[in-house]
Design an enzyme around this catalytic site. Structure first.
Site, PDB file in Angstrom:
ATOM      1  N   HIS A 140       0.840  -1.207   0.000  1.00  0.00           N
ATOM      2  CA  HIS A 140       0.000   0.000   0.000  1.00  0.00           C
ATOM      3  C   HIS A 140       0.873   1.254   0.000  1.00  0.00           C
ATOM      4  CE1 HIS A 140      -3.427   2.560   1.542  1.00  0.00           C
ATOM      5  NE2 HIS A 140      -2.400   3.234   2.019  1.00  0.00           N
ATOM      6  N   GLU A 141       1.882   1.284   0.881  1.00  0.00           N
ATOM      7  CA  GLU A 141       2.743   2.467   0.970  1.00  0.00           C
ATOM      8  C   GLU A 141       3.602   2.632  -0.291  1.00  0.00           C
ATOM      9  OE1 GLU A 141       2.306   4.673   3.147  1.00  0.00           O
ATOM     10  OE2 GLU A 141       0.916   3.468   4.327  1.00  0.00           O
ATOM     11  N   HIS A 144       1.779   4.353  -3.098  1.00  0.00           N
ATOM     12  CA  HIS A 144       1.762   5.818  -2.984  1.00  0.00           C
ATOM     13  C   HIS A 144       3.006   6.409  -3.656  1.00  0.00           C
ATOM     14  CE1 HIS A 144      -1.761   6.325  -0.583  1.00  0.00           C
ATOM     15  NE2 HIS A 144      -1.276   5.764   0.511  1.00  0.00           N
TER      16      HIS A 144
END
Length: 305
Positions: A140-141, A144
């Site tokens: 998820h990170e 980004h």
């Protein structure tokens, strides 16, 4: 360099629109300050310096504020191993890996581009999550970083930061003044504070709208990259429940960086304040992951990242 994270045209469009609107707001804000303060050199120089500092040093500021430190492979081999594996799958540069000595279970990414990025996790997160759950959070990170929305949210938040600083400065200046301002100075003072407050409110709403969508986009990209939406859903559920048990004073320290976190440091569900939240609700995120899980189960085809 294009990573294997699936591109998100809706996210790209939203980032473009948000930056355009904030750019217009920024120009209007600077022009208003110049007209009110009658010193374009001071306004432009200060604004440019703050924007440059926020863009170039946002990663260091975030790490310092959250007590994070860069860690080497020898100290956290499993953490580095997960990041290495995900970066290889995604075909993207490996970011700097950092750890924050905080019990609050969370993670965030920051940095101006994929070649100058930092991914930081807290010790509270490492202690609570299983390996597949940690992989989902880190994916998820990393999404980004790959989608470049970390840099966009950093630049986008600048206007709100400077407007908020002006409002606070004006408030404390008024609070501790001796009351001997002349009428013209008082009018200019009130006008600057009013313009700054309006700009802060507008930028606040624009950034929140972008931030909620980018979190859904990151969940979607991470689930598709790892092929295990259920692991990310499990991490979300576990982390959200544990944050609710973190002392309020610790959450207040972290709330300034909510837009960067995996899940917001809110504790309880925000109720009506949800419309101002940096993140979609847990229910929305789990619903989306459930749909992706069903799609992957039906398709039964690997490599759709």
């Amino acid at each position: 360099m294009q990573s294997r994270f699936r591109s998100d045209r809706r996210l790209t469009a939203r980032m473009g629109i948000t930056l355009f609107l904030l750019g217009l707001l920024y120009v209007a804000f600077v022009v208003a300050l110049i007209l009110l303060l009658k010193s374009w050199v001071l306004v432009v120089v200060v604004a440019a310096a703050l924007l440059g500092a926020q863009y170039w040093f946002s990663d260091r500021v975030a790490l310092f504020a959250m007590r994070g430190r860069v860690v080497e492979r020898e100290e956290y081999p499993e953490l580095h191993g997960v990041v290495d594996r995900l970066c290889a799958i995604a075909d993207m540069p490996k970011p700097v890996v950092a750890v924050s000595e905080m019990d609050m279970p969370n993670a965030f990414a920051t940095g101006r581009n994929p070649d100058h990025a930092v991914v930081c996790v807290t010790t509270g997160l490492l202690r609570r999550l299983e390996p597949d759950e940690l992989e989902g959070v880190l994916a998820h990170e990393l999404s980004h970083v790959a989608h470049k929305d970390v840099a966009v949210i950093t630049v986008a938040s600048f206007l709100g930061v400077i407007a908020g600083l002006i409002v606070r400065f004006a408030f404390y200046s008024q609070l501790f003044s001796d009351g001997r301002r002349d009428q013209n100075t008082a009018v200019i003072f009130a006008a600057v504070m009013g313009v700054s407050a309006a700009v802060y409110a507008l930028s606040f709403l624009l950034i929140r709208a972008l931030s909620r969508y980018r979190e859904l986009a990151a969940d979607r990209a991470a689930a598709l990259l790892t092929g295990r939406p259920s692991a990310l859903a499990s991490a979300l559920t576990k982390v959200s429940g544990d944050i609710a048990r973190i002392p309020t004073k610790d959450l207040r320290t972290a709330q300034a960086f909510n837009a960067f976190y995996f899940t917001p440091a809110l504790g309880r569900e925000p109720g009506i304040a949800r419309i101002f939240s940096t993140h979609p609700s847990l229910e929305q995120r789990l619903d989306q992951l459930g749909r992706i899980s069903a799609e992957l189960g039906e398709a039964a085809a690997p490599g759709g990242v």
